[in-house]
Scaffold this motif. Structure first.
Motif, PDB file in Angstrom:
ATOM      1  N   ASP A   1     -12.370  -4.282  -4.915  1.00  0.00           N
ATOM      2  CA  ASP A   1     -11.183  -5.065  -5.171  1.00  0.00           C
ATOM      3  C   ASP A   1      -9.825  -4.586  -5.008  1.00  0.00           C
ATOM      4  O   ASP A   1      -9.737  -3.348  -5.775  1.00  0.00           O
ATOM      5  CB  ASP A   1     -11.262  -6.004  -6.084  1.00  0.00           C
ATOM      6  N   SER A   2      -8.869  -4.641  -4.261  1.00  0.00           N
ATOM      7  CA  SER A   2      -8.708  -6.132  -3.552  1.00  0.00           C
ATOM      8  C   SER A   2      -7.759  -5.527  -2.413  1.00  0.00           C
ATOM      9  O   SER A   2      -6.937  -4.846  -2.407  1.00  0.00           O
ATOM     10  CB  SER A   2      -7.891  -7.147  -4.248  1.00  0.00           C
ATOM     11  N   PRO A   3      -8.273  -5.483  -1.078  1.00  0.00           N
ATOM     12  CA  PRO A   3      -7.794  -4.694   0.032  1.00  0.00           C
ATOM     13  C   PRO A   3      -6.630  -5.647   0.520  1.00  0.00           C
ATOM     14  O   PRO A   3      -6.739  -6.420   1.423  1.00  0.00           O
ATOM     15  CB  PRO A   3      -9.116  -4.952   1.122  1.00  0.00           C
ATOM     16  N   LEU A   4      -5.563  -5.319   0.032  1.00  0.00           N
ATOM     17  CA  LEU A   4      -4.283  -5.928   0.572  1.00  0.00           C
ATOM     18  C   LEU A   4      -3.751  -5.509   2.074  1.00  0.00           C
ATOM     19  O   LEU A   4      -2.995  -6.100   2.502  1.00  0.00           O
ATOM     20  CB  LEU A   4      -3.283  -5.786  -0.555  1.00  0.00           C
ATOM     21  N   ASP A   5      -4.562  -4.652   2.476  1.00  0.00           N
ATOM     22  CA  ASP A   5      -4.263  -4.110   4.028  1.00  0.00           C
ATOM     23  C   ASP A   5      -5.394  -3.307   4.244  1.00  0.00           C
ATOM     24  O   ASP A   5      -6.452  -3.059   3.657  1.00  0.00           O
ATOM     25  CB  ASP A   5      -2.921  -2.939   4.005  1.00  0.00           C
TER      26      ASP A   5
END
Length: 423
Positions: free
Chosen positions: A109-113
């Motif tokens: 958590d958490s793949p923002l890109d």
């Protein structure tokens, strides 16, 4: 109709077992619908306007999207209420720009890109407040597996990654400590920390590298004055130094995302608070920015989702239906003076809250089906493997790219056209 006699090359292709894959024949963009849990495919017309193709269901809350350099694979990161792992999905891109699901896996958590560094190496930030990392993964397109290669600690809150064209230099922000980190990445995906620079009281919400790899820009969001764009020169080893005059002041409120034209002469910035787009002339030698008087107002606060530039075309998502009744994508052409003209009306993505965009320039050679920039035995093998082309095979989905004459079927005329193109 004259049929060229089958050469030994053709006969050999008949007996080989190919790996079938494609990429969109036409230039295209792919847009995440963050609330609608889907991805919209749109092709780009010759005049730069957009044509809706279709939507593909994906996991909950798609919030990151990246297209592999060869256009074959689309990676999508997701966000839910989970605080431990999130889904990362990989799709195959078909010749007609539709998508076929290939792989669903979990990442921290958490793949923002997410960003493809090459056709087989994917970089994904673990956006964990106080303890963020960058992880690299190797994608095996034969076994359809994703395996972690390396992990590098990058600070407190990494939300954005950008890389050089060859994928050997990787950069990320840290909105927690106000730093930007530079890393070197080898061909296998191993990561080495190169440099970390402080932005003082500023923090970049998004980082973007110029096409020549020599300058890095960061969108300052609400930090500092709320109008800041930071700029760094990138040395040959990947280390960073502040550009004279940085931070530059944007006329818009809360810069959230930037991109540059193909020749690196114009930078455009999208803003969160006032949902505007503004353009800047770039000094390609020094990296300095000069604001122009050109802008576009997407709508009310927070409705501008993302923007991306491909050569002189700019695509912008509008997340809200307020005003025009459409949540969708705008297309613009950027002119040398920094002005931009809208190309057709906004196009409905037919999903809720369209946000992140990945763009593809189209197949450079119509007879190159695998993105190798050559027309060779592998490409011919793919065409012959789709079915009995002497009888004609319907050109739909992944078969569309083999229909070289555009008559709706893949047949001996297309084989003849391939042989002529590859000669």
């Amino acid at each position: 109709m004259q049929i060229r006699t089958f050469t030994p090359l053709v006969m050999l292709a008949v007996v080989m077992a190919p790996t079938l894959y494609a990429q969109s024949v036409e230039p295209a963009i792919f847009v995440t619908n963050n609330v609608g849990d889907s991805i919209t495919s749109l092709t780009i017309n010759a005049d730069g306007s957009l044509a809706f193709v279709g939507t593909t269901v994906t996991g909950e809350g798609p919030q990151a999207i990246s297209l592999s350099p060869n256009g074959r694979f689309l990676a999508v990161g997701h966000g839910t209420i989970s605080s431990t792992t999130e889904e990362l999905r990989i799709f195959e891109v078909n010749a007609d720009a539709t998508l076929t699901p290939l792989l669903t896996t979990l990442v921290p958590d958490s793949p923002l890109d997410a960003l493809w560094l090459s056709d087989s190496i994917l970089a994904v930030p673990e956006t964990d407040l106080g303890d963020s990392t960058i992880r690299t993964y190797a994608f095996d397109d034969s076994a359809i597996t994703l395996s972690q290669v390396d992990v590098e600690a990058v600070g407190g809150f990494a939300t954005s990654v950008t890389a050089s064209a060859d994928g050997s230099r990787l950069f990320t922000n840290d909105s927690f400590s106000g730093t930007i980190t530079s890393m070197a990445v080898d061909a296998s995906g191993q990561v080495t920390l190169v440099d970390t620079v402080s932005q003082g009281s500023l923090f970049a919400t998004d980082v973007n590298l110029t096409n020549d790899g020599q300058f890095l820009y960061g969108s300052g969001g609400i930090s500092g004055s709320g109008n800041a764009l930071v700029a760094y020169a990138v040395a040959a080893d990947g280390s960073l130094s502040v550009v004279a005059g940085s931070p530059f002041t944007s006329p818009g409120e809360s810069p959230k995302v930037t991109d540059v034209t193909g020749d690196d002469t114009i930078l455009v910035a999208g803003h969160g608070t006032d949902a505007t787009i503004h353009s800047f002339l770039r000094n390609t030698m020094t990296g300095a920015l000069t604001a122009t008087n050109f802008s576009f107002d997407v709508g009310s606060q927070g409705t501008l989702g993302d923007l991306t530039v491909m050569d002189d075309l700019m695509f912008v998502t509008d997340e809200s239906t307020v005003g025009d009744g459409v949540a969708g994508v705008y297309s613009f052409r950027i002119h040398p003076d920094g002005s931009f003209s809208q190309l057709g009306p906004i196009v409905d993505t037919q999903g809720t809250r369209p946000e992140y965009i990945a763009a593809w320039g189209g197949r450079s050679l119509t007879c190159d089906f695998d993105g190798s920039e050559m027309c060779d035995l592998d490409d011919l093998n793919q065409m012959l493997a789709i079915g009995p082309i002497a009888a004609g095979v319907p050109a739909a989905g992944g078969n569309a790219g083999f229909d070289l004459d555009g008559n709706g079927v893949v047949d001996l005329d297309d084989l003849q056209a391939w042989l002529a193109a590859a000669a």
